[in-house]
Design an enzyme around this catalytic site. Structure first.
Site, PDB file in Angstrom:
ATOM      1  N   HIS A 148      -0.215   1.151   9.436  1.00 55.13           N
ATOM      2  CA  HIS A 148      -1.459   1.379   8.702  1.00 55.13           C
ATOM      3  C   HIS A 148      -2.526   1.976   9.594  1.00 55.13           C
ATOM      4  O   HIS A 148      -3.717   1.747   9.401  1.00 55.13           O
ATOM      5  CB  HIS A 148      -1.993   0.066   8.123  1.00 55.13           C
ATOM      6  CG  HIS A 148      -1.042  -0.594   7.195  1.00 55.13           C
ATOM      7  ND1 HIS A 148      -0.189  -1.581   7.593  1.00 55.13           N
ATOM      8  CD2 HIS A 148      -0.788  -0.375   5.880  1.00 55.13           C
ATOM      9  CE1 HIS A 148       0.544  -1.961   6.555  1.00 55.13           C
ATOM     10  NE2 HIS A 148       0.201  -1.252   5.516  1.00 55.13           N
TER      11      HIS A 148
ATOM     12  N   LYS B 162       6.134  -7.706   2.551  1.00 57.67           N
ATOM     13  CA  LYS B 162       5.856  -7.405   3.956  1.00 57.67           C
ATOM     14  C   LYS B 162       4.653  -8.241   4.375  1.00 57.67           C
ATOM     15  O   LYS B 162       3.693  -8.411   3.607  1.00 57.67           O
ATOM     16  CB  LYS B 162       5.550  -5.912   4.153  1.00 57.67           C
ATOM     17  CG  LYS B 162       6.747  -5.011   3.800  1.00 57.67           C
ATOM     18  CD  LYS B 162       6.653  -3.591   4.360  1.00 57.67           C
ATOM     19  CE  LYS B 162       5.387  -2.839   4.028  1.00 57.67           C
ATOM     20  NZ  LYS B 162       5.035  -2.798   2.593  1.00 57.67           N
TER      21      LYS B 162
ATOM     22  N   ASP C 272      -1.128  -8.256   0.722  1.00 57.19           N
ATOM     23  CA  ASP C 272       0.135  -8.271  -0.025  1.00 57.19           C
ATOM     24  C   ASP C 272       0.572  -9.702  -0.303  1.00 57.19           C
ATOM     25  O   ASP C 272       0.990 -10.032  -1.410  1.00 57.19           O
ATOM     26  CB  ASP C 272       1.248  -7.563   0.769  1.00 57.19           C
ATOM     27  CG  ASP C 272       1.063  -6.048   0.838  1.00 57.19           C
ATOM     28  OD1 ASP C 272       0.087  -5.532   0.261  1.00 57.19           O
ATOM     29  OD2 ASP C 272       1.904  -5.384   1.469  1.00 57.19           O
TER      30      ASP C 272
ATOM     31  N   GLY D  40       0.817  -1.199   0.000  1.00 53.58           N
ATOM     32  CA  GLY D  40       0.000   0.000   0.000  1.00 53.58           C
ATOM     33  C   GLY D  40       0.855   1.256   0.000  1.00 53.58           C
ATOM     34  O   GLY D  40       1.993   1.251   0.453  1.00 53.58           O
ATOM     35  N   SER D  41       0.292   2.356  -0.483  1.00 51.59           N
ATOM     36  CA  SER D  41       0.986   3.640  -0.418  1.00 51.59           C
ATOM     37  C   SER D  41       0.786   4.264   0.962  1.00 51.59           C
ATOM     38  O   SER D  41      -0.019   3.797   1.772  1.00 51.59           O
ATOM     39  CB  SER D  41       0.452   4.573  -1.505  1.00 51.59           C
ATOM     40  OG  SER D  41       0.805   4.081  -2.782  1.00 51.59           O
ATOM     41  N   GLY D  42       1.537   5.347   1.217  1.00 49.47           N
ATOM     42  CA  GLY D  42       1.456   6.020   2.506  1.00 49.47           C
ATOM     43  C   GLY D  42       2.674   5.782   3.377  1.00 49.47           C
ATOM     44  O   GLY D  42       2.736   6.266   4.508  1.00 49.47           O
ATOM     45  N   HIS D  43       3.650   5.011   2.829  1.00 51.80           N
ATOM     46  CA  HIS D  43       4.846   4.672   3.602  1.00 51.80           C
ATOM     47  C   HIS D  43       6.110   5.281   2.987  1.00 51.80           C
ATOM     48  O   HIS D  43       7.211   4.843   3.266  1.00 51.80           O
ATOM     49  CB  HIS D  43       5.009   3.150   3.658  1.00 51.80           C
ATOM     50  CG  HIS D  43       3.791   2.426   4.083  1.00 51.80           C
ATOM     51  ND1 HIS D  43       3.183   2.668   5.291  1.00 51.80           N
ATOM     52  CD2 HIS D  43       3.028   1.492   3.461  1.00 51.80           C
ATOM     53  CE1 HIS D  43       2.103   1.903   5.398  1.00 51.80           C
ATOM     54  NE2 HIS D  43       1.984   1.192   4.302  1.00 51.80           N
TER      55      HIS D  43
END
Lengths: 332, 332
Positions: free
Chosen positions: A219, A105, A110, A54-57
Site C-alpha cells: 500500500h 488479509k 479489512d 482495497g483495489s490496486g493489487h
C-alpha cells in the site's frame, strides 16, 4: 502522473466494469456495489470462499474468482478497505447453504469491516468462518496493522481453500486447509520505485535514482531498510534468506515459490530473480515442487518484486494442483 | 537505471535459465544456445510451429511454448535478432517428420536470419514453410522494416497455427491457418513512457511529463504522433478506430480482442482500457467472441498499451478455443 485512466475517482468502478466485460463467463457484479461474484454462483451445497480488500493489487482479488478458487471478492477504493455493507453483500451472495469462509488479509480496516459483516450474517443464520493471512515476514507491526501484513501468500490460501471447497470439504475442513497454508507461508518484498496512487498523483515515498527499499508493503508503505541498488542475485538472496529463516525451512522439505511482480516489473526481470531463487533453494537442499512467476498481487505501478515460499505436504500439493478456472489463474 | 538484473550482458542468458527453472515440464534449452523447445518434443508426425526474435518482449516468445502452441522459440539478445545458426538449431530440433512452420515477425533481421535457416534446413531435406506477421497498422515502413511491423497479433497466429498442428493438420493446412489470422488481424500501440534497455541504461526516446506517444513499436522506436496526455477512453478510441478502419470491420462481424500491456502497465489500467474498448465495439455493432487482457507482447519496462482486433470465422474460433498448455497461456 501519467496513467491510462479517466477521472481518478472513477478508476475502480471502470476497472470492475472492464473485468466483467472481459470475463462475462466468470464474473458477475452485484448491482450498485464493487462486489464481484462467480457468474454461475452461488453453488448449492458448496462452502463459499471469499476475499477482498482495497483495489490496486490486481489481479488480486477479483481475478481469482472462478471454479476451484474464490466465489467472490469485494473491492474497496484504491488502498482502502471495502465497507462492512459491501462485505455483507458479498457473503450473502455466495452462500450456497454450506457456509462461507472469509480469507482476510491482515489490515485493520479489512479485518474490522469483514468481521462486522460476518457477525451480521451469522445473526441472520449464516454459517461463517474467517482466517487472517499474515505472511509478510518484513515487519512485526506496521503502518496499517497489528501483527504482520497479509500479502502475496494469500493467493495460495485462495487456491488451497478453493480446491478443498470444490472437492466437497465442509466449512471446518476448508478453514483448516486455509490455516495450514497460513502456518507455512512467508513473503518478503522490495521496491525499485514507489507506487503512485491515482488520487494523489505522486509517489507515496521517495526513492533516489540509486536507492532501493527492502521490506515494503503493498500500500505504498515505506520499507524497513533503504539501501543502494543491489544486483538481482543479492536482492533475491536477501529476501529469500529472510523468508526461509522465518519459516525455518530445512533441507529435504518441499515448497512452492512465487516470484511476484509489484505491477511495473518486466517478466524478464522476474525470471532473472527466479533463476537466483532456484539456485539458493537447490544449494539449501530444499525440494521445489512448483514455481510461479508473474504478477499475482501488485501495488499499482510499483517496480519491484516479492518472494513467497510455502512449505507443502501431500494434502496441500493435491489442492494446489487441482483444477482452477479463473481470469488470472488456470490450472487444467 | 534501476532494474532487477545482474550484468546487463547476462540478462538474456539468466532469464532463459529462470524460465527453464520455473517450467521444467514445459521447456528445455538446447545446450549452448538461446533456443527453448518443448520438453516433450519433437512430437513425431506433428508439424512443428516455431517463432523467435529479440528478447525484451516476454512472455513472447518462450512463454508460448507447449502443447497446442509453439514447439520452440529462439531468443536473440535484447531487441536483436537471433542468429541464423540459432534459428537453424531451432528448426532442426522441433522437426518431427511432418515439417516446420516458422512464424516470423516482420523485422529485417528476423526475416533474413530465419529465411537463411529455413533454406539451409530445406537443403538438408526438411520440409519448411514460413509466414510473416505484419499486424501493426501504425506505420507502412519503419525503422527496422520494409512494410508493417509484426507485433501482438502474432500471439493469435501462434495459438491458431499451434492448435491446427496439434489437431493433425499438415504443413499446408497449418500455414493456411496462420495466413488467415495474418489477413484478419491488426494492432496499434501507444506509450506513456519509453523503455530502457539494460545495455544502454537510458530511455530510447524522451517523453515529457505531460506527453504520450501513439503508434510506437516494440523496440523503443519512436511513435508516429506525440500528443498531450489523453484520457484512457480517448486513447482507446484513437487506437481502436485506427485498427477497425484498417481491417474494415463491419457491424455484425465477430472478433477477438487483446488489450496488451507493454511491460510496466498495471492490470488496473488495462481493464479501464478494456471497458472503453468493449463500449466502442458494442456501439459499432461488432460481436466480441473473446477478450484477452494482460501482458502478451511487451517492450521491456515501457508503460503503455496496444490494442489488437482479429476478425474470426468458425475455424479460427475453434482453433483459438482449443486446449493449450504453456507457461504464459493455458486454455483448458
Amino acid at each position: 502522473m501519467k496513467k491510462l485512466i479517466n477521472e481518478p475517482d472513477a478508476v475502480v468502478d471502470e476497472m470492475l466494469a472492464g473485468m466483467v466485460d472481459a470475463h462475462p463467463d466468470h464474473l458477475r457484479r452485484i448491482d450498485g456495489t464493487q462486489v464481484l461474484v462467480r457468474a454461475d454462483g452461488p453453488i448449492d451445497g458448496k462452502v463459499g470462499v471469499v476475499s477482498g480488500g482495497g483495489s490496486g493489487h490486481e489481479p488480486t482479488h477479483g481475478g481469482y474468482i472462478g471454479a476451484g478458487m474464490l466465489d467472490g471478492a469485494a473491492a474497496g477504493d484504491v488502498f482502502s478497505s471495502p465497507t462492512g455493507d459491501e462485505f455483507e453483500r458479498l457473503v450473502d451472495a455466495v452462500d450456497g447453504g454450506a457456509g462461507v469462509l472469509a480469507v482476510i488479509k491482515n489490515y485493520e480496516g479489512d479485518v474490522m469491516n469483514f468481521e462486522t459483516a460476518l457477525e451480521l450474517q451469522a445473526m441472520e443464520g449464516a454459517e461463517t468462518a474467517e482466517v487472517i493471512v499474515n505472511d509478510d515476514v518484513a515487519v512485526e507491526d506496521s503502518l496499517y496493522t497489528s501483527g504482520r501484513r497479509g500479502v502475496c501468500g494469500t493467493i495460495l490460501v485462495h487456491k488451497a481453500a478453493g480446491a478443498k471447497a470444490a472437492a466437497g470439504g465442509d466449512l471446518e475442513a476448508v478453514t483448516a486447509v486455509a490455516e495450514k497454508v497460513i502456518d507455512n507461508v512467508g513473503t518478503m518484498g522490495m521496491a525499485l520505485t514507489s507506487c503512485v496512487t491515482p488520487e494523489k498523483g505522486e509517489p507515496t515515498f521517495d526513492l533516489g535514482a540509486d536507492e532501493i527499499e527492502l521490506g515494503i508493503g503493498i500500500h505504498g508503505e515505506p520499507g524497513t531498510e533503504r539501501t543502494e541498488v543491489m544486483s538481482a542475485d543479492a536482492v533475491t538472496a536477501e529476501l529469500t534468506g529472510r523468508v526461509l529463516d522465518d519459516l525455518a525451512i530445512e533441507a529435504g522439505e518441499e515448497v512452492i515459490t512465487i516470484v511476484n511482480g509489484m505491477g511495473a516489473t518486466p517478466l524478464m526481470e522476474l525470471y532473472v530473480v527466479q533463476r537466483a531463487l532456484g539456485g539458493i533453494l537447490e544449494d539449501a537442499g530444499v525440494d521445489v515442487w512448483d514455481s510461479w512467476v508473474g504478477d499475482y498481487m501488485t501495488s499499482l505501478d510499483m517496480a519491484g518484486v516479492s518472494i513467497t515460499v510455502c512449505r507443502l505436504d501431500a494434502e496441500l500439493k493435491e489442492l494446489l494442483a487441482a483444477p482452477a478456472d479463473t481470469p488470472a489463474l488456470t490450472v487444467a
